[in-house]
Design a protein around this motif. Structure first.
Motif, mmCIF file in Angstrom:
data_model
loop_
_atom_site.group_PDB
_atom_site.id
_atom_site.type_symbol
_atom_site.label_atom_id
_atom_site.label_comp_id
_atom_site.label_asym_id
_atom_site.label_seq_id
_atom_site.Cartn_x
_atom_site.Cartn_y
_atom_site.Cartn_z
ATOM 1 N N PRO A 149 0.838 -1.196 0.000
ATOM 2 C CA PRO A 149 0.000 0.000 0.000
ATOM 3 C C PRO A 149 0.882 1.259 0.000
ATOM 4 O O PRO A 149 1.949 1.291 0.614
ATOM 5 C CB PRO A 149 -0.796 -0.105 1.308
ATOM 6 C CG PRO A 149 -0.791 -1.572 1.626
ATOM 7 C CD PRO A 149 0.535 -2.080 1.137
ATOM 8 N N VAL A 150 0.424 2.287 -0.685
ATOM 9 C CA VAL A 150 1.182 3.536 -0.795
ATOM 10 C C VAL A 150 1.500 4.109 0.584
ATOM 11 O O VAL A 150 2.637 4.498 0.855
ATOM 12 C CB VAL A 150 0.411 4.572 -1.665
ATOM 13 C CG1 VAL A 150 1.106 5.924 -1.650
ATOM 14 C CG2 VAL A 150 0.264 4.054 -3.088
ATOM 15 N N ALA A 151 0.520 4.150 1.477
ATOM 16 C CA ALA A 151 0.743 4.722 2.815
ATOM 17 C C ALA A 151 1.773 3.911 3.597
ATOM 18 O O ALA A 151 2.618 4.480 4.298
ATOM 19 C CB ALA A 151 -0.569 4.808 3.590
ATOM 20 N N PHE A 152 1.743 2.601 3.499
ATOM 21 C CA PHE A 152 2.719 1.741 4.181
ATOM 22 C C PHE A 152 4.122 2.036 3.653
ATOM 23 O O PHE A 152 5.074 2.170 4.421
ATOM 24 C CB PHE A 152 2.350 0.270 3.942
ATOM 25 C CG PHE A 152 3.336 -0.733 4.466
ATOM 26 C CD1 PHE A 152 3.418 -1.022 5.825
ATOM 27 C CD2 PHE A 152 4.169 -1.430 3.596
ATOM 28 C CE1 PHE A 152 4.314 -1.977 6.309
ATOM 29 C CE2 PHE A 152 5.063 -2.383 4.063
ATOM 30 C CZ PHE A 152 5.137 -2.650 5.428
ATOM 31 N N PHE A 153 4.243 2.165 2.330
ATOM 32 C CA PHE A 153 5.555 2.446 1.756
ATOM 33 C C PHE A 153 6.055 3.827 2.209
ATOM 34 O O PHE A 153 7.180 3.949 2.682
ATOM 35 C CB PHE A 153 5.519 2.383 0.219
ATOM 36 C CG PHE A 153 6.892 2.456 -0.382
ATOM 37 C CD1 PHE A 153 7.622 1.310 -0.596
ATOM 38 C CD2 PHE A 153 7.471 3.674 -0.704
ATOM 39 C CE1 PHE A 153 8.908 1.365 -1.121
ATOM 40 C CE2 PHE A 153 8.747 3.752 -1.218
ATOM 41 C CZ PHE A 153 9.472 2.587 -1.437
ATOM 42 N N SER A 154 5.211 4.837 2.099
ATOM 43 C CA SER A 154 5.677 6.195 2.421
ATOM 44 C C SER A 154 5.807 6.454 3.915
ATOM 45 O O SER A 154 6.670 7.224 4.334
ATOM 46 C CB SER A 154 4.783 7.246 1.759
ATOM 47 O OG SER A 154 3.458 7.108 2.175
ATOM 48 N N ASN A 155 5.003 5.794 4.751
ATOM 49 C CA ASN A 155 5.045 6.051 6.198
ATOM 50 C C ASN A 155 5.915 5.080 6.986
ATOM 51 O O ASN A 155 6.274 5.368 8.130
ATOM 52 C CB ASN A 155 3.627 6.017 6.786
ATOM 53 C CG ASN A 155 2.746 7.092 6.211
ATOM 54 O OD1 ASN A 155 3.220 8.154 5.803
ATOM 55 N ND2 ASN A 155 1.456 6.829 6.152
ATOM 56 N N ALA A 156 6.239 3.913 6.418
ATOM 57 C CA ALA A 156 7.038 2.929 7.155
ATOM 58 C C ALA A 156 8.311 2.553 6.407
ATOM 59 O O ALA A 156 9.412 2.746 6.910
ATOM 60 C CB ALA A 156 6.205 1.681 7.447
ATOM 61 N N VAL A 157 8.171 2.023 5.208
ATOM 62 C CA VAL A 157 9.342 1.532 4.472
ATOM 63 C C VAL A 157 10.328 2.659 4.172
ATOM 64 O O VAL A 157 11.512 2.569 4.504
ATOM 65 C CB VAL A 157 8.920 0.815 3.168
ATOM 66 C CG1 VAL A 157 10.138 0.389 2.363
ATOM 67 C CG2 VAL A 157 8.031 -0.386 3.483
ATOM 68 N N SER A 158 9.839 3.727 3.564
ATOM 69 C CA SER A 158 10.734 4.820 3.165
ATOM 70 C C SER A 158 11.466 5.454 4.350
ATOM 71 O O SER A 158 12.693 5.583 4.312
ATOM 72 C CB SER A 158 9.956 5.867 2.363
ATOM 73 O OG SER A 158 10.830 6.850 1.876
ATOM 74 N N PRO A 159 10.770 5.835 5.429
ATOM 75 C CA PRO A 159 11.512 6.438 6.540
ATOM 76 C C PRO A 159 12.477 5.475 7.238
ATOM 77 O O PRO A 159 13.563 5.880 7.648
ATOM 78 C CB PRO A 159 10.435 6.893 7.525
ATOM 79 C CG PRO A 159 9.125 6.677 6.887
ATOM 80 C CD PRO A 159 9.330 5.892 5.635
ATOM 81 N N VAL A 160 12.111 4.210 7.354
ATOM 82 C CA VAL A 160 12.957 3.248 8.059
ATOM 83 C C VAL A 160 14.229 2.946 7.262
ATOM 84 O O VAL A 160 15.299 2.783 7.827
ATOM 85 C CB VAL A 160 12.167 1.955 8.379
ATOM 86 C CG1 VAL A 160 13.076 0.838 8.846
ATOM 87 C CG2 VAL A 160 11.110 2.243 9.439
ATOM 88 N N PHE A 161 14.110 2.891 5.944
ATOM 89 C CA PHE A 161 15.264 2.573 5.098
ATOM 90 C C PHE A 161 15.944 3.824 4.544
ATOM 91 O O PHE A 161 16.914 3.706 3.791
ATOM 92 C CB PHE A 161 14.851 1.651 3.952
ATOM 93 C CG PHE A 161 14.644 0.220 4.377
ATOM 94 C CD1 PHE A 161 15.645 -0.718 4.202
ATOM 95 C CD2 PHE A 161 13.450 -0.184 4.957
ATOM 96 C CE1 PHE A 161 15.467 -2.044 4.597
ATOM 97 C CE2 PHE A 161 13.259 -1.504 5.357
ATOM 98 C CZ PHE A 161 14.282 -2.432 5.177
ATOM 99 N N ALA A 162 15.495 5.022 4.917
ATOM 100 C CA ALA A 162 16.096 6.255 4.405
ATOM 101 C C ALA A 162 17.552 6.342 4.819
ATOM 102 O O ALA A 162 17.902 6.154 5.981
ATOM 103 C CB ALA A 162 15.325 7.472 4.938
ATOM 104 N N ASP A 163 18.403 6.602 3.859
ATOM 105 C CA ASP A 163 19.830 6.814 4.091
ATOM 106 C C ASP A 163 20.566 5.634 4.715
ATOM 107 O O ASP A 163 21.634 5.816 5.282
ATOM 108 C CB ASP A 163 20.059 8.066 4.959
ATOM 109 C CG ASP A 163 19.454 9.299 4.329
ATOM 110 O OD1 ASP A 163 19.577 9.444 3.093
ATOM 111 O OD2 ASP A 163 18.856 10.092 5.066
ATOM 112 N N LYS A 164 19.974 4.437 4.657
ATOM 113 C CA LYS A 164 20.691 3.273 5.199
ATOM 114 C C LYS A 164 20.181 1.992 4.527
ATOM 115 O O LYS A 164 19.049 1.931 4.069
ATOM 116 C CB LYS A 164 20.549 3.174 6.703
ATOM 117 C CG LYS A 164 19.131 2.936 7.224
ATOM 118 C CD LYS A 164 19.113 2.800 8.720
ATOM 119 C CE LYS A 164 18.528 3.873 9.534
ATOM 120 N NZ LYS A 164 17.623 4.837 9.132
ATOM 121 N N MET A 165 21.039 1.022 4.494
ATOM 122 C CA MET A 165 20.630 -0.274 3.972
ATOM 123 C C MET A 165 19.991 -1.067 5.101
ATOM 124 O O MET A 165 20.216 -0.788 6.275
ATOM 125 C CB MET A 165 21.838 -1.022 3.418
ATOM 126 C CG MET A 165 22.398 -0.369 2.158
ATOM 127 S SD MET A 165 23.651 -1.371 1.360
ATOM 128 C CE MET A 165 22.630 -2.615 0.594
#
Length: 170
Positions: A149-165
């Motif tokens: 879901p778009v909200a899951f990607f933008s609110n969880a996946v993207s911030p958690v993986f931002a700038d790090k593997m």
């Protein structure tokens, strides 16, 4: 904290078991991780300490199986439905733009495998409708990538993986 614990306790037993193993073995080396549970068609995002942050339904490859059966060079139009598999495995993943410039979580670059916000797809696929059903039985429709879901990607996946593997387990 209570909500996170409740989310983990309601996760499938295999997800709970893998989460415990990741933390006890330090397999993630303190990095965030994401698990895709194919039987329940759900994705689970964890921080580096193993705290469950978010859960969402996902869409996966149309065919069941754990190994990719086509080379990355094969055009999508040439991949028969019975070979559209989301492979099982463990990968170091990172956020990156796709060919169209949209952010995706690249799981396996060589295999063109990623987790990305749900795409419209073909009308007959009804991806959004499949995502909204209560059962995982109809969540197999993609060419192999994981659609979230778009909200899951933008609110969880993207911030958690931002700038790090981080690590992805499927």
């Amino acid at each position: 904290q209570v909500a996170q614990t409740d989310m983990l306790l309601s996760a499938p037993a295999e997800v709970q078991s893998v989460q415990r193993w990741v933390i006890s073995s330090r397999d993630n080396r303190g990095a965030p991780f994401l698990m895709v549970d194919k039987p329940s068609a759900q994705a689970f995002v964890f921080d580096g300490s193993g705290q469950l942050l978010a859960v969402a339904p996902v869409l996966m490859g149309a065919a069941k199986g754990d190994q990719m059966l086509v080379p990355n060079a094969a055009p999508m139009s040439a991949i028969p439905t019975n070979k559209r598999i989301t492979p099982a495995g463990r990968w170091w993943a990172r956020l990156a733009p796709d060919a169209g410039g949209k952010e995706v979580l690249v799981i396996d670059h060589a295999a063109a495998l990623s987790l990305h916000p749900i795409v419209k797809g073909q009308p007959h696929e009804d991806r959004a409708g499949r995502m909204a059903t209560a059962t995982p039985d109809d969540n197999r429709v993609s060419f192999g990538c994981v659609n979230a879901p778009v909200a899951f990607f933008s609110n969880a996946v993207s911030p958690v993986f931002a700038d790090k593997m981080g690590v992805v387990y499927i």
